[in-house]
Structure formats: C-alpha cells, structure tokens
Design a protein around this motif. Structure first.
Motif, PDB file in Angstrom:
ATOM      1  N   VAL A  29       0.894  -1.171   0.000  1.00 54.84           N
ATOM      2  CA  VAL A  29       0.000   0.000   0.000  1.00 54.84           C
ATOM      3  C   VAL A  29       0.925   1.211   0.000  1.00 54.84           C
ATOM      4  N   THR A  30       0.796   2.054  -1.021  1.00 55.50           N
ATOM      5  CA  THR A  30       1.802   3.101  -1.220  1.00 55.50           C
ATOM      6  C   THR A  30       1.340   4.500  -0.820  1.00 55.50           C
ATOM      7  N   ASN A  31       0.027   4.679  -0.681  1.00 51.09           N
ATOM      8  CA  ASN A  31      -0.475   5.996  -0.322  1.00 51.09           C
ATOM      9  C   ASN A  31      -0.337   6.190   1.188  1.00 51.09           C
ATOM     10  N   GLN A  32       0.326   7.261   1.568  1.00 53.85           N
ATOM     11  CA  GLN A  32       0.591   7.527   2.980  1.00 53.85           C
ATOM     12  C   GLN A  32      -0.690   7.625   3.795  1.00 53.85           C
ATOM     13  N   HIS A  33      -1.700   8.275   3.236  1.00 54.16           N
ATOM     14  CA  HIS A  33      -2.970   8.419   3.939  1.00 54.16           C
ATOM     15  C   HIS A  33      -3.619   7.053   4.150  1.00 54.16           C
ATOM     16  N   ASN A  34      -3.623   6.217   3.119  1.00 55.87           N
ATOM     17  CA  ASN A  34      -4.223   4.894   3.225  1.00 55.87           C
ATOM     18  C   ASN A  34      -3.527   4.034   4.276  1.00 55.87           C
ATOM     19  N   PHE A  35      -2.206   3.983   4.210  1.00 58.81           N
ATOM     20  CA  PHE A  35      -1.454   3.142   5.140  1.00 58.81           C
ATOM     21  C   PHE A  35      -1.639   3.621   6.581  1.00 58.81           C
ATOM     22  N   SER A  36      -1.588   4.907   6.776  1.00 56.37           N
ATOM     23  CA  SER A  36      -1.739   5.464   8.122  1.00 56.37           C
ATOM     24  C   SER A  36      -3.139   5.229   8.667  1.00 56.37           C
ATOM     25  N   ALA A  37      -4.140   5.297   7.769  1.00 60.83           N
ATOM     26  CA  ALA A  37      -5.519   5.019   8.190  1.00 60.83           C
ATOM     27  C   ALA A  37      -5.683   3.547   8.556  1.00 60.83           C
ATOM     28  N   LEU A  50       1.089  -5.315  12.833  1.00 59.81           N
ATOM     29  CA  LEU A  50       0.854  -4.894  11.455  1.00 59.81           C
ATOM     30  C   LEU A  50       2.163  -5.067  10.693  1.00 59.81           C
ATOM     31  N   TYR A  51       2.158  -5.956   9.718  1.00 54.09           N
ATOM     32  CA  TYR A  51       3.335  -6.187   8.886  1.00 54.09           C
ATOM     33  C   TYR A  51       3.101  -5.534   7.521  1.00 54.09           C
ATOM     34  N   TYR A  52       4.184  -5.185   6.871  1.00 52.94           N
ATOM     35  CA  TYR A  52       4.001  -4.556   5.561  1.00 52.94           C
ATOM     36  C   TYR A  52       5.216  -4.713   4.666  1.00 52.94           C
ATOM     37  N   ARG A  53       4.922  -4.713   3.367  1.00 52.04           N
ATOM     38  CA  ARG A  53       5.961  -4.565   2.357  1.00 52.04           C
ATOM     39  C   ARG A  53       5.690  -3.246   1.671  1.00 52.04           C
ATOM     40  N   TYR A  54       6.712  -2.413   1.567  1.00 52.18           N
ATOM     41  CA  TYR A  54       6.547  -1.097   0.956  1.00 52.18           C
ATOM     42  C   TYR A  54       7.679  -0.874  -0.028  1.00 52.18           C
ATOM     43  N   LEU A  55       7.328  -0.645  -1.294  1.00 56.60           N
ATOM     44  CA  LEU A  55       8.327  -0.496  -2.343  1.00 56.60           C
ATOM     45  C   LEU A  55       8.578   0.953  -2.726  1.00 56.60           C
ATOM     46  N   GLY A  56       7.987   1.884  -1.989  1.00 56.23           N
ATOM     47  CA  GLY A  56       8.192   3.306  -2.271  1.00 56.23           C
ATOM     48  C   GLY A  56       9.435   3.845  -1.602  1.00 56.23           C
ATOM     49  N   ASN A  57       9.688   5.120  -1.799  1.00 53.84           N
ATOM     50  CA  ASN A  57      10.893   5.760  -1.258  1.00 53.84           C
ATOM     51  C   ASN A  57      10.596   6.757  -0.146  1.00 53.84           C
ATOM     52  N   VAL A 120      -4.010  -7.220   2.678  1.00 52.99           N
ATOM     53  CA  VAL A 120      -4.605  -6.225   1.779  1.00 52.99           C
ATOM     54  C   VAL A 120      -3.528  -5.740   0.823  1.00 52.99           C
ATOM     55  N   GLY A 121      -3.958  -5.306  -0.361  1.00 58.24           N
ATOM     56  CA  GLY A 121      -2.976  -5.043  -1.405  1.00 58.24           C
ATOM     57  C   GLY A 121      -2.879  -3.608  -1.881  1.00 58.24           C
ATOM     58  N   ASN A 122      -2.015  -3.442  -2.832  1.00 56.22           N
ATOM     59  CA  ASN A 122      -1.731  -2.157  -3.453  1.00 56.22           C
ATOM     60  C   ASN A 122      -2.994  -1.527  -4.053  1.00 56.22           C
ATOM     61  N   GLU A 123      -3.051  -0.200  -4.024  1.00 58.55           N
ATOM     62  CA  GLU A 123      -4.230   0.541  -4.475  1.00 58.55           C
ATOM     63  C   GLU A 123      -4.602   0.260  -5.934  1.00 58.55           C
ATOM     64  N   ILE A 124      -3.620  -0.011  -6.768  1.00 57.18           N
ATOM     65  CA  ILE A 124      -3.883  -0.225  -8.199  1.00 57.18           C
ATOM     66  C   ILE A 124      -3.892  -1.718  -8.550  1.00 57.18           C
ATOM     67  N   ASN A 125      -2.895  -2.430  -8.109  1.00 59.50           N
ATOM     68  CA  ASN A 125      -2.703  -3.819  -8.532  1.00 59.50           C
ATOM     69  C   ASN A 125      -3.211  -4.861  -7.537  1.00 59.50           C
ATOM     70  N   GLY A 126      -3.609  -4.432  -6.368  1.00 55.01           N
ATOM     71  CA  GLY A 126      -4.098  -5.378  -5.377  1.00 55.01           C
ATOM     72  C   GLY A 126      -2.985  -6.208  -4.768  1.00 55.01           C
ATOM     73  N   VAL A 127      -3.348  -7.369  -4.242  1.00 52.20           N
ATOM     74  CA  VAL A 127      -2.370  -8.276  -3.643  1.00 52.20           C
ATOM     75  C   VAL A 127      -1.541  -8.916  -4.752  1.00 52.20           C
ATOM     76  N   SER A 128      -0.232  -8.940  -4.576  1.00 53.46           N
ATOM     77  CA  SER A 128       0.658  -9.469  -5.609  1.00 53.46           C
ATOM     78  C   SER A 128       0.564 -10.988  -5.695  1.00 53.46           C
ATOM     79  N   GLU A 129       0.919 -11.528  -6.852  1.00 49.06           N
ATOM     80  CA  GLU A 129       0.929 -12.980  -7.046  1.00 49.06           C
ATOM     81  C   GLU A 129       1.898 -13.648  -6.080  1.00 49.06           C
ATOM     82  N   GLU A 130       2.983 -12.962  -5.778  1.00 42.60           N
ATOM     83  CA  GLU A 130       3.990 -13.496  -4.864  1.00 42.60           C
ATOM     84  C   GLU A 130       3.404 -13.772  -3.483  1.00 42.60           C
ATOM     85  N   VAL A 131       2.492 -12.918  -3.069  1.00 39.35           N
ATOM     86  CA  VAL A 131       1.854 -13.062  -1.764  1.00 39.35           C
ATOM     87  C   VAL A 131       0.604 -13.923  -1.861  1.00 39.35           C
TER      88      VAL A 131
END
Length: 210
Positions: A29-37, A50-57, A120-131
């Motif tokens: 989940v890459t949107n700061q507002h979404n993740f914080s909410a 709460l565990y997470y994978r985040y690919l942003g900078n 729960v997955g990324n805002e655009i692509n959802g949960v990745s196939e890897e997960v």
C-alpha cells in the motif's frame, strides 16, 4: 518503570484487549494516507501486529493521520516474503487475502476467531501474485454500486470490524491473548519509548524558547 503508575495501568489495559492472533499484512500500500488510516484502524480493533511490504521511497507513516495510534501497535517491514508467510503458516495462521476471483468468498464467511492474518494489497494492482500464492482463502466485499471496489483503508476497516464482531461475540476480548510476560516486555518497551519522546519534546521546546 519510567512512567507514572496511572500511565502504566492505561497501557496494560490496552494490552489486555490486544489480539495477538489477529494480524494484518499490507502488500505495498503506497499511499501515505491509506497506510496510516489502516494503522489507526488496526489499533482501534486491538490488532497488535501490522506487517508490511513497501516499495516506495518516501515515509509511509503520517503521524497526523495515525493520531498517535502508530505507538500502540507493533509494525514491521518485511523483506523476505516467502520466509514470512511460511512462518505464519507454521504458527497456525489462516491467511486471508482480499482479491476478486472466481473462487473468492464473501468476507463474512470467514471465521476470524481463528488465528488470522488479513492481507490487503496495493491501491492499483491489489495483492501481488507473490503473496497471493500463500492465501488459504480469498475474500471480497460485495459491491452494489458502479464502483467495483472500496478504498483499501476502508476495505480493511470493514473486514477488521467484522473480525472484531465475531471475536466479541465469543468473548475473546474479555481474556488477554498475551501472556503476562509478553505484556510486561511490551509495556517496558512502550513505556521507555514514551519517555524518550516526551524528553525529546521537552528539549525541543526549551531550545525554541532560547
């Protein structure tokens, strides 16, 4: 103990309601507002981990949005996806992923009173196939309007409050899921962090006044 007895009692009361076997994994989940909410909702229903994978900078946690709730959940960034999910399976967790497919089921048909990791997955692509390959069940929230999906933070809230409802009905919140030793260790850490942040704030105020 570095904090007042009253503060310690309040933290202990929170820990007694925490659900250590109801956990959340945020898959990029890459949107700061979404993740914080999501983080704020996790605290509200008593999620401890709460565990997470985040690919942003950029920084993903916005403390104005979490309203301090980030201090009362244990959040951990995960690098090794395979090891993490295998470990959760070995610990006896059912892995429930939000995903629209032919074999997805209604989110209320899941028994969330079992040890559960909600993905729960990324805002655009959802949960990745890897997960997704680790999911025991895929769930959907029925939609009756033109929109095909909810905002990820809203969807997480809907699912978590269904989990809370089920757990309340079974009286799970009435008995601590953490051992006394686990609560004591977390209390010590949170109390120390609380004091350090308080001292830093006092130091900053004194510096400004000078």
């Amino acid at each position: 103990m570095f904090i007042t007895e009253k503060r310690a009692r309040k933290i202990k009361a929170i820990l007694e309601k925490k659900q250590k076997d109801l956990q959340v994994f945020s898959d990029n989940v890459t949107n700061q507002h979404n993740f914080s909410a999501i983080m704020r909702t996790c605290d509200a229903v008593g999620v401890l981990y709460l565990y997470y994978r985040y690919l942003g900078n950029e920084e993903i946690i916005n403390e104005d949005i979490t309203m301090g709730s980030h201090k009362w959940i244990i959040h951990e960034e995960i690098d090794d996806i395979d090891s993490f999910f295998q470990k959760k399976k070995d610990e006896g967790f059912q892995i429930i992923a939000t995903y629209l497919s032919d074999d997805s089921i209604h989110f209320r048909k899941v028994d969330y009173t079992k040890p559960t990791l909600i993905v729960v997955g990324n805002e655009i692509n959802g949960v990745s196939e890897e997960v997704l390959k680790y999911a025991d069940k895929k769930i959907i929230i029925p939609m009756y309007g033109m929109a095909q999906s909810l905002n990820v933070s809203v969807a997480t809230g809907v699912i978590l409050y269904e989990a809370q409802r089920q757990r309340e009905e079974k009286g799970i919140y009435e008995k601590p899921t953490l051992t006394s030793e686990e609560m004591e260790n977390i209390l010590k850490k949170w109390a120390t962090d609380d004091l350090i942040k308080h001292k830093m704030k006092e130091s900053a105020v004194r510096h400004i006044k000078k």
